[in-house]
Write a protein that holds these residues in place. Structure first.
Motif, mmCIF file in Angstrom:
data_model
loop_
_atom_site.group_PDB
_atom_site.id
_atom_site.type_symbol
_atom_site.label_atom_id
_atom_site.label_comp_id
_atom_site.label_asym_id
_atom_site.label_seq_id
_atom_site.Cartn_x
_atom_site.Cartn_y
_atom_site.Cartn_z
ATOM 1 N N PHE A 164 0.830 -1.201 0.000
ATOM 2 C CA PHE A 164 0.000 0.000 0.000
ATOM 3 C C PHE A 164 0.864 1.250 0.000
ATOM 4 O O PHE A 164 0.579 2.219 -0.720
ATOM 5 C CB PHE A 164 -0.924 -0.007 1.213
ATOM 6 N N LEU A 165 1.933 1.232 0.783
ATOM 7 C CA LEU A 165 2.836 2.383 0.819
ATOM 8 C C LEU A 165 3.454 2.617 -0.554
ATOM 9 O O LEU A 165 3.537 3.758 -1.027
ATOM 10 C CB LEU A 165 3.922 2.159 1.876
ATOM 11 N N ARG A 166 3.878 1.540 -1.213
ATOM 12 C CA ARG A 166 4.426 1.693 -2.568
ATOM 13 C C ARG A 166 3.366 2.233 -3.518
ATOM 14 O O ARG A 166 3.657 3.070 -4.389
ATOM 15 C CB ARG A 166 4.951 0.342 -3.080
ATOM 16 N N ASP A 167 2.149 1.749 -3.364
ATOM 17 C CA ASP A 167 1.058 2.153 -4.247
ATOM 18 C C ASP A 167 0.804 3.660 -4.164
ATOM 19 O O ASP A 167 0.663 4.332 -5.195
ATOM 20 C CB ASP A 167 -0.204 1.376 -3.860
ATOM 21 N N ILE A 168 0.744 4.195 -2.957
ATOM 22 C CA ILE A 168 0.449 5.622 -2.824
ATOM 23 C C ILE A 168 1.650 6.480 -3.206
ATOM 24 O O ILE A 168 1.491 7.633 -3.614
ATOM 25 C CB ILE A 168 -0.030 5.969 -1.399
ATOM 26 N N ARG A 169 2.844 5.922 -3.091
ATOM 27 C CA ARG A 169 4.036 6.680 -3.509
ATOM 28 C C ARG A 169 4.176 6.721 -5.019
ATOM 29 O O ARG A 169 4.616 7.723 -5.585
ATOM 30 C CB ARG A 169 5.296 6.058 -2.884
ATOM 31 N N LEU A 208 1.691 10.308 -3.964
ATOM 32 C CA LEU A 208 1.842 11.171 -2.790
ATOM 33 C C LEU A 208 3.314 11.430 -2.517
ATOM 34 O O LEU A 208 4.161 10.559 -2.705
ATOM 35 C CB LEU A 208 1.204 10.514 -1.558
ATOM 36 N N GLY A 209 3.596 12.627 -2.052
ATOM 37 C CA GLY A 209 4.948 12.956 -1.629
ATOM 38 C C GLY A 209 5.300 12.268 -0.323
ATOM 39 O O GLY A 209 4.467 11.608 0.307
ATOM 40 N N VAL A 210 6.533 12.462 0.088
ATOM 41 C CA VAL A 210 7.022 11.789 1.291
ATOM 42 C C VAL A 210 6.189 12.163 2.511
ATOM 43 O O VAL A 210 5.773 11.305 3.297
ATOM 44 C CB VAL A 210 8.504 12.132 1.524
ATOM 45 N N ALA A 220 2.559 10.753 2.201
ATOM 46 C CA ALA A 220 2.577 9.297 2.345
ATOM 47 C C ALA A 220 2.841 8.907 3.797
ATOM 48 O O ALA A 220 2.246 7.951 4.316
ATOM 49 C CB ALA A 220 3.635 8.688 1.429
ATOM 50 N N GLY A 221 3.711 9.638 4.467
ATOM 51 C CA GLY A 221 3.985 9.359 5.869
ATOM 52 C C GLY A 221 2.764 9.585 6.740
ATOM 53 O O GLY A 221 2.493 8.813 7.662
ATOM 54 N N ARG A 222 2.004 10.648 6.440
ATOM 55 C CA ARG A 222 0.777 10.906 7.191
ATOM 56 C C ARG A 222 -0.257 9.803 6.962
ATOM 57 O O ARG A 222 -0.910 9.336 7.890
ATOM 58 C CB ARG A 222 0.194 12.246 6.754
ATOM 59 N N PRO A 227 8.264 6.511 4.737
ATOM 60 C CA PRO A 227 9.409 6.909 3.904
ATOM 61 C C PRO A 227 10.201 8.016 4.588
ATOM 62 O O PRO A 227 9.635 8.868 5.282
ATOM 63 C CB PRO A 227 8.753 7.401 2.606
ATOM 64 N N THR A 228 11.493 7.981 4.406
ATOM 65 C CA THR A 228 12.367 8.980 5.023
ATOM 66 C C THR A 228 12.416 10.229 4.157
ATOM 67 O O THR A 228 12.735 10.149 2.967
ATOM 68 C CB THR A 228 13.788 8.425 5.187
ATOM 69 N N PRO A 229 12.084 11.387 4.713
ATOM 70 C CA PRO A 229 12.160 12.622 3.924
ATOM 71 C C PRO A 229 13.592 12.876 3.470
ATOM 72 O O PRO A 229 14.548 12.567 4.187
ATOM 73 C CB PRO A 229 11.689 13.708 4.901
#
Length: 350
Positions: A68-73, A82-84, A87-89, A118-120
């Motif tokens: 899911f994280l990869r999908d939104i990124r 989504l930006g970092v 996506a983190g939120r 994800p790390t900014p």
């Protein structure tokens, strides 16, 4: 709960999300806008789970959440990536949902506990050009005024040694001309001892411009700033004869930056508490530290040497400055290599 996409989420998934949002509203007392953000993020998560046919939150695995994280990124044709930060939120909302479900016994164990946001990207430090540094130093203050001499010595020392502002205002007169490795008076005169983070001490060479400015301040200005009612070992003194504070040093820098035409934010000029790195304008004491490191590396200094001069415990911290010099390296390459393209066709091509 309406979700984007063609698949409707299972009732069990909607129920636990609504229970979690109620928990945030009633027990945590989150603001309405925050709740709306959580609801929006979790709608997207439910759509993702529905597309994969999940009916229970207990069926979700860590790989699903990572997916899911990869999908939104990466985004889709329907939704922009989504930006970092966003996506983190979103991941924070998902992790909160799974933490709530695990605590309520709905889905144990928690599959999201080890999925990290994800790390900014670490912002590159800002460095002044050499001409900007020279303009800043020239605008330090009138040479006939004691405080002008002090200000010039302070700024020259900050740029000439890469010192942190706390290290510079923490200097005592006895910290000048020190060394445990040499008895040569000339060599000692060109050294200064700083007390860095964690109480670590380091001895740093001082260039001619900074040394001359400090000498001029010591001879022509500091005696007139010393208070008759108290003595202090501090190198840099304020108008009352006490140690110059960090806030006072900020004021010195801001005034010189404005005179030199180097931009600062209105909030930085508003006065009050000393600005932090997050609220600083275009020029800050750390800007001079960044400029010191960048100019050394551009001049060919080894990163390990710069690490020692800056007092970094790890070379990893210093290596961020090597990224700053990429544009400089590219420019040098473009103007120096015979086949880089910047100088036209090489002679052996005709």
């Amino acid at each position: 709960m309406d979700v984007p996409g063609g698949s409707e989420p299972a009732d069990a998934l909607v129920t636990v999300v609504e229970a979690y949002l109620d928990h945030l509203a009633v027990e945590r007392g989150l603001a309405r806008n925050t709740l709306l953000s959580y609801r929006r993020d979790l709608r997207r998560y439910l759509a993702y789970l529905a597309e994969r046919g999940y009916g229970q939150l207990a069926e979700v695995t860590p790989d699903d959440i990572s997916g899911f994280l990869r999908d939104i990124r990466e985004g889709t044709e329907e939704r922009a990536p989504l930006g970092v930060t966003s996506a983190g939120r979103t991941l924070a909302a998902v992790r909160g949902l799974h933490r709530f479900a695990a605590r309520e016994g709905i889905a144990v164990p928690d599959p999201a506990i080890d999925v990290r946001p994800p790390t900014p990207a670490r912002p590159l430090p800002k460095a002044l050009s050499l001409s900007q540094v020279e303009a800043l130093l020239a605008a330090a203050g009138p040479s006939e005024d004691p405080r002008g001499l002090r200000d010039r010595a302070l700024l020259e020392l900050l740029y000439g040694t890469g010192a942190r502002i706390s290290e510079a205002v923490g200097l005592d007169v006895d910290d000048l001309g020190v060394s445990a490795d040499t008895d040569d008076a000339t060599t000692r005169a060109n050294l200064v001892r700083f007390r860095g983070k964690g109480g670590r001490q380091r001895i740093v060479p001082v260039g001619r411009y900074a040394r001359d400015a400090v000498d001029a301040y010591l001879v022509r200005a500091r005696p007139s700033l010393v208070s008759a009612r108290r003595t202090t070992p501090a190198l840099f003194l304020n108008a009352r004869g006490g140690r110059l504070t960090r806030q006072g040093a900020w004021a010195v820098l801001r005034a010189a930056a404005e005179r030199a035409g180097l931009a600062t934010r209105e909030s930085d000029r508003a006065g009050g508490a000393a600005p932090t790195e997050a609220t600083a304008g275009a020029v800050s004491p750390h800007t001079l530290r960044h400029s010191f490191a960048t100019h050394l590396l551009e001049g060919g200094a080894d990163v390990r040497v710069v690490q020692e001069l800056l007092g970094h415990a790890s070379v990893t911290t210093t290596q961020i400055y090597t990224q700053v010099t990429v544009d400089h390296l590219r420019e040098v390459y473009a103007h120096s290599h015979p086949r880089a393209g910047a100088r036209g066709v090489a002679a052996d091509d005709v």
